[in-house]
Design a protein around this motif. Structure first.
Motif, short mmCIF file in Angstrom:
data_model
loop_
_atom_site.label_atom_id
_atom_site.label_comp_id
_atom_site.label_asym_id
_atom_site.label_seq_id
_atom_site.Cartn_x
_atom_site.Cartn_y
_atom_site.Cartn_z
N UNK A 221 2.84 61.35 20.09
CA UNK A 221 4.02 61.99 20.68
C UNK A 221 3.82 63.50 20.74
N UNK A 222 3.32 64.08 19.66
CA UNK A 222 3.09 65.52 19.63
C UNK A 222 2.09 65.93 20.72
N UNK B 39 6.21 79.23 17.39
CA UNK B 39 7.17 79.46 16.30
C UNK B 39 6.94 78.45 15.18
N UNK B 40 5.68 78.16 14.92
CA UNK B 40 5.35 77.10 13.96
C UNK B 40 5.76 77.42 12.53
N UNK C 155 3.15 65.76 10.58
CA UNK C 155 4.19 64.95 11.21
C UNK C 155 4.07 63.51 10.70
N UNK C 156 5.14 62.73 10.89
CA UNK C 156 5.10 61.31 10.56
C UNK C 156 4.86 61.03 9.09
N UNK C 157 4.12 59.95 8.81
CA UNK C 157 3.84 59.57 7.43
C UNK C 157 3.07 60.65 6.69
N UNK C 158 2.26 61.42 7.38
CA UNK C 158 1.54 62.52 6.74
C UNK C 158 2.51 63.53 6.15
N UNK D 18 9.42 67.55 17.60
CA UNK D 18 9.83 68.86 17.07
C UNK D 18 8.62 69.78 16.95
N UNK D 19 7.52 69.24 16.42
CA UNK D 19 6.31 70.05 16.26
C UNK D 19 5.84 70.60 17.60
N UNK D 20 5.88 69.77 18.64
CA UNK D 20 5.42 70.20 19.96
C UNK D 20 6.24 71.38 20.48
N UNK D 21 7.54 71.34 20.26
CA UNK D 21 8.38 72.45 20.73
C UNK D 21 8.00 73.76 20.05
N UNK D 22 7.69 73.68 18.77
CA UNK D 22 7.33 74.90 18.02
C UNK D 22 5.90 75.35 18.33
#
Length: 394
Positions: free
Chosen positions: A16-17, A321-322, A288-291, A312-316
């Motif tokens: 997804x990311x 803005x990570x 992200x996810x289980x990690x 969410x990660x992709x947006x940042x």
């Protein structure tokens, strides 16, 4: 070659990311240790339809095996109660049943269609962070990017290499997949409703057992959702297997033996405390996810939260803005997870009372239906449960 983002792991969160990053114009590389796709992955595979409220572009008709609209509850394999999940308008609430090979491949193909590059058979051995880049190493090969996303599962190497998620908390689950086709007649054997999830309580302390229908087989398992189990219950594996036998017995089935015995899988259930960071201080590496441990602590549900954190990660990543990624995950998920944890503590402390007053009550299943459709929140569910416990006869 230098990338904007390297995603380690092609599961729901990573794919997804990668999809969303590529769609936003970033140069993305996905690496995964699997030699090919689809790759086999045992999983309960339930996704509430409310996920579409959080992530645009999902097409359930392309990845869902079945749609579940009912829940069948039992207490230690007895006294079955079947109830319909409904939305406030009376329409059935839906939970999509997915097979991970199909679902993961669907998301990876979405990422590739958006421009992401995929490399398979890559076993990452190291992750090195520099001032303005991150290098991912696998044997004699290495790749560099501005950012790296660790989507490599509960025991992933990315977080360990950069000092994230070191104090992990675990639950545990055991699961089998049993071939199944509905009988041709009522007398043809055990009949499983293919539009229902089967849930059994009481056989596993601090957890539950389940049967989730799929196309051609049943996912049958049991899990303990509280990290620390009582000392008297050290033999967790036997407890979970006994619960699986009880679950099957409740529907007139027996565990296949001998040559017909399915492979038994065991896997950890990671839990995020809500306080620990999900990104390095410089924002170069995100989990992200289980990690990241984002498994909801009441139901042990992980797929939708993997997809949501990947989004969410992709947006940042796209907006550089990570460093505020962890705060964004907290803002979106902490309320849900905190409520789930509190409800779980009440349920596990008084399991039979909670079962009788909440789970077995048809109104409880209707409320869960509204939760699955996104009409109400876990915080709302928590308040309803407390109100019921205070006034059980109201």
């Amino acid at each position: 070659m230098t990338y904007d983002v390297i995603v380690v792991g092609a599961g729901p969160g990573g794919a997804t990311c990668a999809w969303k990053c590529a769609a936003l114009g970033l140069k993305v590389l996905i690496v995964d240790r699997a030699p090919s796709l689809p790759r086999y992955k045992p999983c309960g595979g339930g996704i509430p339809s409310s996920l579409v409220r959080h992530v645009e572009g999902l097409e359930p008709e392309k990845f869902a095996d079945l749609t579940v609209t009912k829940l069948r509850h039992t207490w230690r394999g007895k006294s079955p109660v079947l109830a319909e999940m409904t939305c406030s308008n009376g329409e059935p609430a839906q939970v999509w049943m997915v097979q991970r090979p199909r679902f993961d491949t669907y998301l990876v193909e979405k990422a590739q269609a958006a421009g992401a590059e995929l490399k398979l058979g890559v076993k990452v051995s190291d992750v090195t962070v520099a001032a303005d880049s991150v290098t991912v190493t696998a044997g004699d090969e290495s790749w560099t990017a501005r950012y790296v996303v660790g989507a490599d599962g509960a025991k992933g190497i990315v977080g360990a290499r950069v000092g994230l998620r070191l104090g992990k908390r675990w639950g545990i689950a055991r699961e089998v997949e049993i071939p199944y086709a509905p009988p041709a007649s009522a007398s043809g054997g055990a009949e499983i409703l293919m539009d229902a999830c089967y849930l059994d309580y009481g056989s596993v302390k601090n957890g539950y057992a389940w049967i989730f229908p799929k196309a051609g087989y049943l996912s049958v398992g049991a899990g303990m959702l509280v990290p620390r189990q009582p000392k008297a219950e050290q033999n967790v594996g036997k407890i979970l297997m006994d619960a699986i036998h009880t679950m099957l017995g409740s529907v007139g089935m027996t565990y296949p033996e001998g040559a017909e015995a399915p492979k038994l899988w065991a896997h950890p259930i990671p839990f995020w405390t809500g306080m620990e960071p999900l990104a390095t201080k410089d924002g170069r590496v995100l989990l992200v996810g289980d990690a990241a441990g984002v498994v909801q602590p009441l139901f042990g549900e992980g797929i939708q939260y993997a997809v949501r954190t990947g989004n969410i990660a992709a947006q940042h990543l796209a907006s550089n803005t990570t460093q505020s990624y962890t705060a964004a995950v907290r803002e979106e998920l902490a309320g849900e997870f905190d409520a789930a944890l509190r409800v779980g503590k009440v349920f596990h402390k008084t399991p039979y009372l909670s079962y009788r007053l909440g789970v077995k009550n048809p109104a409880g299943t209707k409320l869960v239906g509204r939760l699955m459709s996104g009409e109400v929140s876990l915080e709302h569910l928590e308040q309803r449960i407390y109100d019921k416990l205070k006034n059980p006869f109201k």
